[in-house]
Design a protein around this motif. Sequence first.
Motif, PDB file in Angstrom:
ATOM      1  N   THR A 236       1.024  -0.898  -0.051  1.00  0.00           N
ATOM      2  CA  THR A 236       0.156   0.391  -0.171  1.00  0.00           C
ATOM      3  C   THR A 236       0.661   1.517   0.085  1.00  0.00           C
ATOM      4  OG1 THR A 236      -0.256   0.055   2.058  1.00  0.00           O
ATOM      5  CG2 THR A 236      -1.784  -1.205   1.256  1.00  0.00           C
ATOM      6  N   HIS A 247       3.275  13.489  -7.814  1.00  0.00           N
ATOM      7  CA  HIS A 247       3.688  12.759  -6.889  1.00  0.00           C
ATOM      8  C   HIS A 247       4.939  13.450  -5.909  1.00  0.00           C
ATOM      9  CE1 HIS A 247       2.021   8.840  -8.314  1.00  0.00           C
ATOM     10  NE2 HIS A 247       1.127   9.739  -8.435  1.00  0.00           N
ATOM     11  N   HIS A 250       5.486  10.844  -1.331  1.00  0.00           N
ATOM     12  CA  HIS A 250       5.009   8.929  -1.381  1.00  0.00           C
ATOM     13  C   HIS A 250       5.268   8.214   0.038  1.00  0.00           C
ATOM     14  CE1 HIS A 250       4.870   5.178  -3.230  1.00  0.00           C
ATOM     15  NE2 HIS A 250       5.237   4.831  -2.893  1.00  0.00           N
ATOM     16  N   ALA A 256       3.247   2.709  -7.002  1.00  0.00           N
ATOM     17  CA  ALA A 256       1.860   4.409  -6.998  1.00  0.00           C
ATOM     18  C   ALA A 256       1.876   4.345  -8.538  1.00  0.00           C
ATOM     19  CB  ALA A 256       2.132   5.382  -6.588  1.00  0.00           C
ATOM     20  N   HIS A 258       0.053   3.493 -11.504  1.00  0.00           N
ATOM     21  CA  HIS A 258      -1.166   2.816 -11.237  1.00  0.00           C
ATOM     22  C   HIS A 258      -2.517   3.894 -11.040  1.00  0.00           C
ATOM     23  CE1 HIS A 258      -2.041   1.484  -7.599  1.00  0.00           C
ATOM     24  NE2 HIS A 258      -1.332   0.567  -7.929  1.00  0.00           N
ATOM     25  N   PRO A 260      -5.418   5.841  -8.189  1.00  0.00           N
ATOM     26  CA  PRO A 260      -5.348   5.632  -6.944  1.00  0.00           C
ATOM     27  C   PRO A 260      -6.439   4.814  -6.519  1.00  0.00           C
ATOM     28  CG  PRO A 260      -5.543   7.661  -7.279  1.00  0.00           C
ATOM     29  CD  PRO A 260      -5.285   7.311  -8.615  1.00  0.00           C
ATOM     30  N   PHE A 278      -3.419   3.430  -2.407  1.00  0.00           N
ATOM     31  CA  PHE A 278      -2.832   2.913  -3.221  1.00  0.00           C
ATOM     32  C   PHE A 278      -2.409   1.302  -3.173  1.00  0.00           C
ATOM     33  CE2 PHE A 278      -1.637   7.098  -5.755  1.00  0.00           C
ATOM     34  CZ  PHE A 278      -1.413   7.216  -6.940  1.00  0.00           C
ATOM     35  N   THR A 279      -3.217   0.856  -3.598  1.00  0.00           N
ATOM     36  CA  THR A 279      -3.075  -0.513  -3.210  1.00  0.00           C
ATOM     37  C   THR A 279      -2.282  -2.233  -4.355  1.00  0.00           C
ATOM     38  OG1 THR A 279      -5.568  -1.238  -3.706  1.00  0.00           O
ATOM     39  CG2 THR A 279      -5.108  -0.455  -1.413  1.00  0.00           C
ATOM     40  N   ASP A 280      -1.348  -2.999  -4.136  1.00  0.00           N
ATOM     41  CA  ASP A 280      -1.226  -3.426  -4.501  1.00  0.00           C
ATOM     42  C   ASP A 280      -2.254  -4.536  -4.864  1.00  0.00           C
ATOM     43  OD1 ASP A 280       0.195  -5.290  -6.233  1.00  0.00           O
ATOM     44  OD2 ASP A 280       2.535  -4.878  -5.373  1.00  0.00           O
TER      45      ASP A 280
END
Length: 552
Positions: A236, A247, A250, A256, A258, A260, A278-280
Motif C-alpha cells: 500500500t 506526486h 510518497h 503508485a 496506477h 489510486p 494506492f494498493t497492490d
Amino acid sequence: MKNRRSIIIFWVLLLVPALILSTAAFSLLSHEQERIQKNAVLALTDQARVIAQALDLAMETVQNNLTRSLLAMENSDLETGLLAWEKENPLVRNVFIFNLESDLEYPGKALAATGEEREFKNRFAPLLSGRLSFDFNRLSEEDKKSGPTDSSSSRQRLYALSREKVKPPAESGSAPKGSSWDSRSGWIPWFSENRLYLLGWAQKDKTGPIYGIELELMTFLSRLVTDFPENRQPGTALVLMDGNSAHIHHSGPGQADHPPVARVMISPRLPHWAIGVFTDKKVLGTGQSFLILSLILVGILVLAIVFGGILITRLTLEKIKDARQKTSFVASVSHELKTPLTSIRMYGELLLSKRIIDPDKQNRYLEVIVGESGRLTRLINNVLDFGKLEQGQKKYQTCEFDMAVFLEELLQTHSLRIQTTGLALVREFIPGECRVNTDRDAMEQVVLNLLDNALKYGGDGQFIKVILARENQDILVKIQDDGPGIQPGFQDQIFEKFFRIDNSLTASHPGSGLGLSIARQMVYDLGGDLFLDPGTRQGSCFTLRMPLHETD
C-alpha cells in the motif's frame, strides 16, 4: 434391490447437502474476500482522511498566524517590515503593497528589478491592477476562528516560523483603536500555468493600502511532510498529489504507478490537492490467492464428505456381506449338525430295537455312530474356536513335542476313516526328530481340518499324501490330494471366514466355511503360516509351516 435403493438414497442425501454446503461456503468466502478488500481500502482511506485533516489544520494555523502578523504591522513602516520579512522568513516568497489610489506601490513598475518580482506581478495582475477584488473568495468566519490546537512538531515549527520577526497582535484581526472600520484579511489560492500559488493579504483601514505576501508553498510542504505518517502496510502507499496529479510525497512500500483506489481531497485551502490511496492487488487479495485458497478448502471439505460416504458405503456393504455370510453359516451349520445327528439317531434306534442280530452289522453301525460323533465334535469345536478367535479369547497351551510322532499318532487314529473313503494314505516323513514348541490341541485341530478337506474334496482322487519336511529353521507339514483341486479364481478366498465355493444347502460337499479360516488364524497366533501351494499340478496341497524348536 432394497439394499441398492438404500445406498442410492444415502448418496443422494449425502451429496445434495454437500453440494449446497460447498456452494454456500464458496459464496460466503467470495463475499468475505470482497469485504476484507473493502475494509482494507476503507482503513487506508480513513488514514488518508486523517492526514488530510492534519494538513488542513496546519495550513489554517500558519495562515492565521501570518495574517495576524500582517495586521500587526504599522502602515507607516509597511515596506520596510515586509521586505525584512521576505528576506528572513523562508515561508515568504514575495511581498506587495497595493494602494487603492496610486495603484501598485510595491513592487512598483520601475522597482520590479528581478525576474521573480516580474513573474509575481504577472501572476497576480488581475488583483494587483485592481480589476479583481482581494476578498472575492474570502473564507467564512467559522474557518477563521480555528487556531493552532495541534501540538505536533511540524505544526509547532511552522507555527513558530509564521510568527518570526513579527510582534504578536494585541487583538487578533481587530481594527486600530478608535476606528469603527474592521480590518480585512484573507488568503487567495491562485492558479497560474496549472500551478498553485497562495497569496495572503490584509487591510487595516478602509482607505489604507492592501498589502500581503506570497507563501513559499514548497518550503511549507517540505517541512510539513516530515511528519507525514509512515505507512508500513505491505503493498500500500499514501501519496500527496497536487492538482496535476504529480506526486509530491510518497509514504508506503507499495507502487503508485496506477490510478489510486481512493482519492481524499485535502481542503479548499489547497484546491485540487489530494492524498491518493494506492494498493497492490496481489497483496490485498484482489489477485486469485484468497480465491484459490478458498477453493482448496471447499474442495477438501467436499472430498472429505465424499470419501466419508465411500467409507460408510464400503462398511455398509461389508456388513451386508457379513450378515449374508452369517445367515448362510447358520443354515450350513444347522445342516451340518443335523446330518450326523440323524445318522447317530437312526443307527442308535436300530441297535436299541434289537432287530439287528448280526454282530458285523452291529459293529459297523457302532463305527458309524462313533465316526459321526467325532465329526459332530469337530464341527462343534470349530464353532467354539471361531467364537473365541473372533472375541480374542482363544488361549493356547504350548508344549514341546515331536511333530513326526504327533502326525503318526493322529493318522493312526483316523486311519479307519481314511480307509472308508477308498483313498490311500501315503506318508513321507524325514528321518530324525522334528521338535516344535506349540499348542498340541491347536495343531491337531489344524491338521484334522486340512485332512477333512482332503477327504471331502479329494474323494475323486487316489491318495492323500502327508509330507513332513524341514526347510531352514522351519518344519513343513504338507497335506496333498490328487482330486480336482481348487479353481485359481477361488484360491485367495478359501481362507476367508464363511467362504464356500458352493454356498447352497444342496451342495455336494456340505460345510460351514470356517475350517481353513480357523486353521490359518490359529497358526498365525502360534507364529507359523498356512498357505495353499500354488505349484501343485494335480489336486491341492496345503502347507503348514512352524518354527523348529532347537534343543541343546
